[in-house]
Every structure is written in structure tokens, then in C-alpha cells.
Design a protein around this motif. Structure first.
Motif, PDB file in Angstrom:
ATOM      1  N   GLY A 105      -1.834   1.646   1.449  1.00 49.21           N
ATOM      2  CA  GLY A 105      -2.779   1.201   0.446  1.00 49.21           C
ATOM      3  C   GLY A 105      -4.216   1.580   0.746  1.00 49.21           C
ATOM      4  O   GLY A 105      -5.044   1.626  -0.171  1.00 49.21           O
ATOM      5  N   TYR A 106      -4.530   1.852   2.006  1.00 51.16           N
ATOM      6  CA  TYR A 106      -5.860   2.351   2.373  1.00 51.16           C
ATOM      7  C   TYR A 106      -5.879   3.873   2.448  1.00 51.16           C
ATOM      8  O   TYR A 106      -6.844   4.513   2.035  1.00 51.16           O
ATOM      9  CB  TYR A 106      -6.290   1.763   3.719  1.00 51.16           C
ATOM     10  N   ALA A 107      -4.823   4.458   2.978  1.00 53.08           N
ATOM     11  CA  ALA A 107      -4.813   5.908   3.220  1.00 53.08           C
ATOM     12  C   ALA A 107      -4.863   6.715   1.932  1.00 53.08           C
ATOM     13  O   ALA A 107      -5.478   7.796   1.895  1.00 53.08           O
ATOM     14  CB  ALA A 107      -3.561   6.279   4.029  1.00 53.08           C
ATOM     15  N   PHE A 139       3.023  -3.499  -5.655  1.00 55.35           N
ATOM     16  CA  PHE A 139       3.985  -2.390  -5.603  1.00 55.35           C
ATOM     17  C   PHE A 139       3.949  -1.711  -4.237  1.00 55.35           C
ATOM     18  O   PHE A 139       5.007  -1.375  -3.674  1.00 55.35           O
ATOM     19  CB  PHE A 139       3.650  -1.381  -6.709  1.00 55.35           C
ATOM     20  N   ILE A 140       2.748  -1.500  -3.689  1.00 56.10           N
ATOM     21  CA  ILE A 140       2.617  -0.858  -2.376  1.00 56.10           C
ATOM     22  C   ILE A 140       3.272  -1.711  -1.297  1.00 56.10           C
ATOM     23  O   ILE A 140       4.020  -1.204  -0.441  1.00 56.10           O
ATOM     24  CB  ILE A 140       1.135  -0.610  -2.043  1.00 56.10           C
ATOM     25  N   LEU A 141       3.029  -3.010  -1.327  1.00 57.97           N
ATOM     26  CA  LEU A 141       3.598  -3.900  -0.314  1.00 57.97           C
ATOM     27  C   LEU A 141       5.119  -3.975  -0.431  1.00 57.97           C
ATOM     28  O   LEU A 141       5.818  -4.121   0.572  1.00 57.97           O
ATOM     29  CB  LEU A 141       2.988  -5.296  -0.447  1.00 57.97           C
ATOM     30  N   ALA A 142       5.623  -3.870  -1.653  1.00 55.94           N
ATOM     31  CA  ALA A 142       7.069  -3.957  -1.850  1.00 55.94           C
ATOM     32  C   ALA A 142       7.787  -2.684  -1.429  1.00 55.94           C
ATOM     33  O   ALA A 142       8.970  -2.724  -1.060  1.00 55.94           O
ATOM     34  CB  ALA A 142       7.376  -4.268  -3.314  1.00 55.94           C
ATOM     35  N   ASN A 143       7.100  -1.559  -1.464  1.00 55.40           N
ATOM     36  CA  ASN A 143       7.754  -0.285  -1.204  1.00 55.40           C
ATOM     37  C   ASN A 143       7.237   0.440   0.036  1.00 55.40           C
ATOM     38  O   ASN A 143       7.802   1.470   0.420  1.00 55.40           O
ATOM     39  CB  ASN A 143       7.586   0.645  -2.411  1.00 55.40           C
TER      40      ASN A 143
END
Length: 640
Positions: A220-222, A210-214
């Protein structure tokens, strides 16, 4: 209000002695001999003294909030690990430079192994809250640096910071559980930080997708730099507020009782005192020794000369020398990182050795090459190979929880039967794995072997950590030699204070978890060395003449190995190379199961109700009267 506080404390840790047992009094109060009460126990460090006093102030709801925060932190770190594992490939790819990443992971593994004892020592010297804050700060710095990194070097150094912080949280969670629970409940509570894995392993990859798509991998680290401190906040507030409450109740003084001149000590004197309190020399000897041994072990398979590389051999020999010097120094250190009494304990040493050997077995037999064996030699799809290897973690977590509940409900709680049963199941599982090295192996057999391996590990781990902690407590109480000896002489000397009994629990737990991590590193290094030497050589021997030039490419990539049709001469040669190599590893693992069984047998049959935190139960006051008021007066005069 005072009566309610007493009832709450009895529910938390039954059997604790009078307030005078904590050596904490109002400022200026002195013992009959004229010395301050805090001076009577110089071997008990401030962090231990403080948490034992704070433990007396917990309310039922306060303790529930603290444990909920422990669970939230464990869930957060577990979920973060599953999410960022899926993001790491995208992060490194964005830098177009993979050359340093493998070395970073080697150093990160070493940090995981060596950070536990120093972090436990920090908690003993400065306090649990302070050590937790240091670990959280390291994690946050790591998250922020990874999210902001513009090259692989910055990303790599951030991984080391994060590793130190997350490993510190791991040991501190176990130390906190040991501080605030009796042995009867500790088995269950110590499994709490591992339980989130049962959920996070499934939802982590979905969150990463989901993070990579949006957004980008940096988000994703922060996000964890915000989520983790929030999860820690309830525990931080609980420790802080209960510390203030302990001061108001007279359980703690605002300043440590030292010689009046110590309040005006010079910076150099303060630095010298801190140097001794932290046992800086012992920390350097242990950390340096482990680093100089583990780094070469993890790099030996990549060296052209292998074990004959003089640089690697020199590093290993130097590391061995440092580890030999470590116990010699500890026997003379004023505040040793690992007290010599622990090293003389058969149960402590056997428990730590057991953790080392059973983790070494797993990393020889399963990690990281059994998954590749399933894909290539047995031609299983990823949808089957993945769940088979993940079964170990599920089974070990469930077995640990079940063992914890059973130990709690036993009329005479004894961890040793679970250790022996776990070692036996573990060994049988390795034997079953040996029968899966042929194409005739069924999926059910593979699942059964991994389930047995995980169940054996879960039974051993939770029970062994308990006996290691119990041995540390018994050493402080002077009863480690044998339970019968304790019963004959339990009234012959002044009983130790709660701080003294708790003094070594943190470092004992850290030592056990460190040896577990070292076992993983040694097992991984051994399996990597065997795999790196045998598979390429066998490929060059078994591949058809016209394909032997591709041996290095086939060895380097599972995708290339699987690209040859199943049943073709090339695939048959590849499968044979994998099978014969995994057979060597499994036989090696079975040999190492010998020490696992031996160490399990050497562990003493300790009974958990003998714990100073729980052995009197709610009848502590009656037993104290039976023991005589003279003993209580003697304890009071001693400054406890």
C-alpha cells in the motif's frame, strides 16, 4: 507558425508585452549601455525568469496536458493519503512499538509548516521543473523507505521525507497555477488540487481494505512510488520541452547572463552565490523560529509541568527571538526569502493573518475533539458522527469552487466581498455550534453548523490567496498603495517587466499557506492543552465516588467512555465533562473569530483585472500604441 504561437500566447496570458520584455536574448547581445540585458534585473532570479519565458511558449494542448498532470498529481496524493491513513495502524502495529509515533507526527506537522517558503525559494532560484523533481524524489524516497522499514524509527523518518515532498508539491502546484493563469482564471484553477477529495475520501478506505485482504500494508505504500512519478511525467515533459522551445525562440538563453568571469567562478564562489540566492540565513531563521515555537506548543499538554516547563518556555522564547530577527535580516538580504516590501503591505499581512486565525478557529472548535464530543456527550453512532465532521471538507471544497466561478464571471472581479461574506458565515457557524452543546441539539443543526463553517472557510481561502498574490504583484508594479494612485501615475515611470511582477508571487503564496499551517498547529495545541487539563479534572469531580479511580482510563479512551450505559450516573458525569470542556473551546473559538473579522475588513478591495497578466486583454497592442512608442523604446533600453 510564428503567428499561431502569438495567438496561443494571447489566449494563455493576455496582455503580455513584446519578447523584449523578458530580458532574454541571443548570447552576447548587449544593451545600448554596453551591459548584458540579463544584468538589468538582478533582483529577478533564474527560476522566475525561466517560467515567465516558458509561459510564452505554451500551446493550447500543451497547457491542457500540464493542467491535467497537475490534477493527476493532486488526485494521486489525495488518494494516497486516504489509503495510507487506513494502513498506518497496521504498519505501526507490525513494529510492536508505538512510543515514537506521536513525536514523529509532531515533527511532521512542523515540516508541513516550515517547508513551503524554502520550496518556493528553490523554485525561484533553480526553476519550477527542478523544484517539482525534488519534491517528487522526496515523496518516492519516503514511500520506498516506509515500505521497506523494519522498525518504527525508520518508518518515522520516512514520514518526514514524505511530508516534505508532499507539502512541496502542494505549494508548487499553486505557484505553477499562479505562473500560468491570469487572476481572472486563477481562483478556479487554484481550487483544482483540492477537488479530488470529493471522490478519494470514499474510495480510499475501500482500496486499503482490498490491499490488506490480498497483500500486505507494505504494498500500500510501495505502489505510490510508481504511480506518482507517472502522474508527474506529462507536466515534467511539458516544462522541459517548452523550455527548449523558449530557447529556440530566443525567449531564453542557455546560460544566465552574468559577468564573463562568473563562468569560471571557483567552487567557493559558486557556493557563496548559491548561499545568497537561497537566502540560507533567512531560511534557517524562519524554519528554526517556527520549529522552536510549534514543537513546544504541540508537546505542552503532555508535559507534567504544562506551561511552567522551563525547557518548553526556553524553546518558545528562542523561537520568538529568531522570528524577530527574521525581518531584520530580510531587510538586508540580497535575495530575501520574504521581501520586506511584502511585510510592509497591509493587504499581504492581513491576508496571511486571516489564514492563520481562521484555521486556528477550526482547530480549536472542531479538530480533533468535536468528533469525540459527538460520540460520547451526544451518544451519536459512528455512522452519524463521521459524516457530520466530514461535512466541513465537502462544504469548503464546493464553496471554493463556487466562489472561483463567481469571481471569474463578475464584471469587475473583486475577492474582498467573498472574504467578508466568508468571515461572517464562519462566525455565525461558530455561534450555531455553541447551541449544539446540549443534548437537545438536532442532527440537522449539527450538519448546518458544519456546512456553514466549511462554506465560510472555502469562501475565505480561495479569495484570500488571490488577494495575497495580487498584493505581491502590485508591490512589484509599484501600485500596492492604492488603485487610484496607480491610475494617476501609471505612465510616470517605466513599467515593471513580467518577471519583476511575478518575482514575489511564489514566496507570497508560500507565506500564506505557511501561516495557515501555523494557525492549525497553534489551534490544535491550544485545544489539546485545554482538553488535557479540563476533562480529567472534571471527570474526577463529577464521577461517582466508586468510579473516580477509572477517570484516567475514561479520559484516555473514547471506547471506555462509551462503554458506560447511556443515562447511567457514570455516563452522565462523562457527558457533562465533555460538554463543559467543548463549551470552553467553542467560546475560545468565537473570541478568535474577532481577529478573523478584523483581518477580513483590513484586506483592500483589489480588482483582479488590474493584474499585469490580464489587464490589457486582447487590446494590449492598441493600448501600447496609445501609451507611446517612446516608453517601449525605454523598456527595450532597460534590458527588458
Amino acid at each position: 507558425m510564428a503567428a499561431a504561437d502569438d495567438d496561443t500566447r494571447a489566449l494563455l496570458i493576455p496582455g503580455q508585452c513584446d519578447i523584449r520584455g523578458y530580458g532574454a536574448v541571443a548570447d552576447g547581445q548587449e544593451s545600448a549601455e554596453g551591459s548584458t540585458i540579463g544584468d538589468s534585473e538582478p533582483e529577478v532570479q533564474d527560476g522566475v525568469r525561466r517560467i515567465e519565458a516558458v509561459a510564452r511558449t505554451w500551446s493550447r494542448w500543451g497547457l491542457m496536458v500540464a493542467y491535467m498532470s497537475i490534477f493527476l498529481m493532486a488526485f494521486t496524493v489525495s488518494l494516497e493519503g486516504q489509503v495510507t491513513y487506513s494502513l498506518a495502524a497496521f504498519a505501526v502495529s507490525s513494529f510492536n512499538n508505538h512510543s515514537l509515533l506521536s513525536t514523529v507526527y509532531v515533527v511532521q506537522g512542523v515540516v508541513n509548516a516550515v517547508i513551503k517558503p524554502p520550496m518556493a525559494k528553490l523554485a525561484d532560484v533553480f526553476g519550477r521543473l527542478e523544484a517539482f523533481c525534488i519534491s517528487i524524489a522526496l515523496c518516492v524516497l519516503g514511500y520506498v523507505q516506509m515500505a521497506a522499514s523494519q522498525n518504527v524509527q525508520t518508518y518515522a523518518s520516512a514520514q518526514i521525507l514524505y511530508s516534505a515532498g508532499s507539502t512541496g508539491l502542494q505549494i508548487l502546484q499553486q505557484v505553477f497555477i499562479a505562473d500560468t493563469s491570469s487572476f481572472l482564471n486563477r481562483a478556479l484553477f487554484s481550487s483544482l488540487p483540492d477537488s479530488p477529495f470529493l471522490v478519494t475520501v470514499w474510495i480510499g478506505p475501500a482500496i486499503a481494505a482490498f490491499i490488506l485482504a490480498n497483500s500486505t500494508w507494505r504494498v500500500g505504500y510501495a505502489i505510490w512510488a510508481i504511480i506518482l512519478p507517472i502522474a508527474f511525467l506529462p507536466l515534467a515533459l511539458s516544462l522541459f520541452l517548452n523550455g527548449r522551445k523558449a530557447e529556440r525562440m530566443g525567449l531564453l538563453t542557455k546560460k544566465r547572463h552574468r559577468d564573463p568571469a562568473a563562468d569560471k567562478e571557483t567552487p567557493s564562489a559558486a557556493a557563496k552565490r548559491l548561499f545568497h540566492d537561497l537566502d540560507a540565513v533567512g531560511t534557517l531563521l524562519l524554519s528554526g523560529g517556527l520549529s522552536l515555537i510549534l514543537i513546544p506548543l504541540t508537546l505542552v499538554s503532555r508535559s507534567p509541568s504544562g506551561w511552567h516547563d522551563p525547557k518548553l518556555l526556553f524553546m518558545i522564547l528562542t523561537g520568538i527571538v529568531l522570528l524577530v530577527l527574521f525581518p531584520l535580516w530580510e531587510s538586508r538580504a540580497p535575495h530575501p526569502l520574504l521581501p520586506l516590501q511584502l511585510l510592509k503591505s497591509r493587504t499581504f499581512c492581513a491576508g496571511c493573518a486571516l489564514g492563520f486565525f481562521y484555521f486556528a478557529v477550526f482547530y480549536i472548535a472542531v479538530q480533533p475533539y468535536f468528533y469525540s464530543y459527538l460520540l460520547v456527550a451526544l451518544n451519536l453512532p459512528v455512522s452519524q458522527a463521521g459524516p457530520i465532521t466530514q461535512t466541513f471538507s465537502f462544504a469548503s471544497t464546493i464553496a471554493a469552487l463556487v466562489a472561483s466561478l463567481l469571481i471569474r464571471r463578475m464584471s469587475v472581479p473583486r475577492p474582498r466581498p467573498f472574504i467578508l461574506a466568508g468571515a461572517a458565515v464562519y462566525t455565525v457557524a461558530i455561534i450555531v455550534l455553541l447551541h449544539t452543546r446540549t443534548r437537545a441539539a438536532s442532527i440537522m443543526t449539527l450538519f448546518a453548523a458544519q456546512t456553514g463553517l466549511g462554506a465560510g472557510a472555502g469562501l475565505m481561502h480561495v479569495a484570500t490567496q488571490l488577494v495575497v498574490q495580487k498584493a505581491a504583484t502590485d508591490i512589484a508594479a509599484g501600485t500596492e498603495a492604492s488603485p487610484s494612485h496607480h491610475r494617476r501615475h501609471e505612465h510616470a515611470h517605466t513599467p515593471p517587466s513580467p518577471q519583476q511582477q511575478q518575482q514575489h508571487v511564489g514566496v507570497a503564496t508560500a507565506a500564506f499557506l505557511t501561516l495557515v499551517q501555523v494557525g492549525a498547529a497553534v489551534g490544535s495545541a491550544f485545544s489539546g492543552a485545554v482538553w488535557g487539563r479540563l476533562v480529567p479534572a472534571k471527570l474526577r469531580t463529577y464521577l461517582p465516588e466508586d468510579t473516580r479511580a477509572e477517570a484516567d482510563r475514561i479520559y484516555a479512551s473514547v471506547v471506555v467512555a462509551r462503554s458506560y450505559p447511556w443515562g447511567s450516573p457514570e455516563r452522565e458525569a462523562i457527558a457533562r465533562s465533555y460538554q463543559e470542556t467543548i463549551t470552553v473551546l467553542l467560546w475560545a473559538a468565537l473570541v478568535v473569530c474577532g481577529p478573523v473579522l478584523a483581518m477580513a475588513w483590513m484586506v483592500r478591495d483589489l480588482r483582479l483585472e488590474d493584474d499585469g497578466k490580464g489587464k490589457h486583454g486582447e487590446d494590449g497592442e492598441e493600448e501600447e500604441e496609445e501609451n507611446g512608442r517612446g516608453e517601449l523604446r525605454q523598456v527595450t533600453r532597460a534590458g527588458r
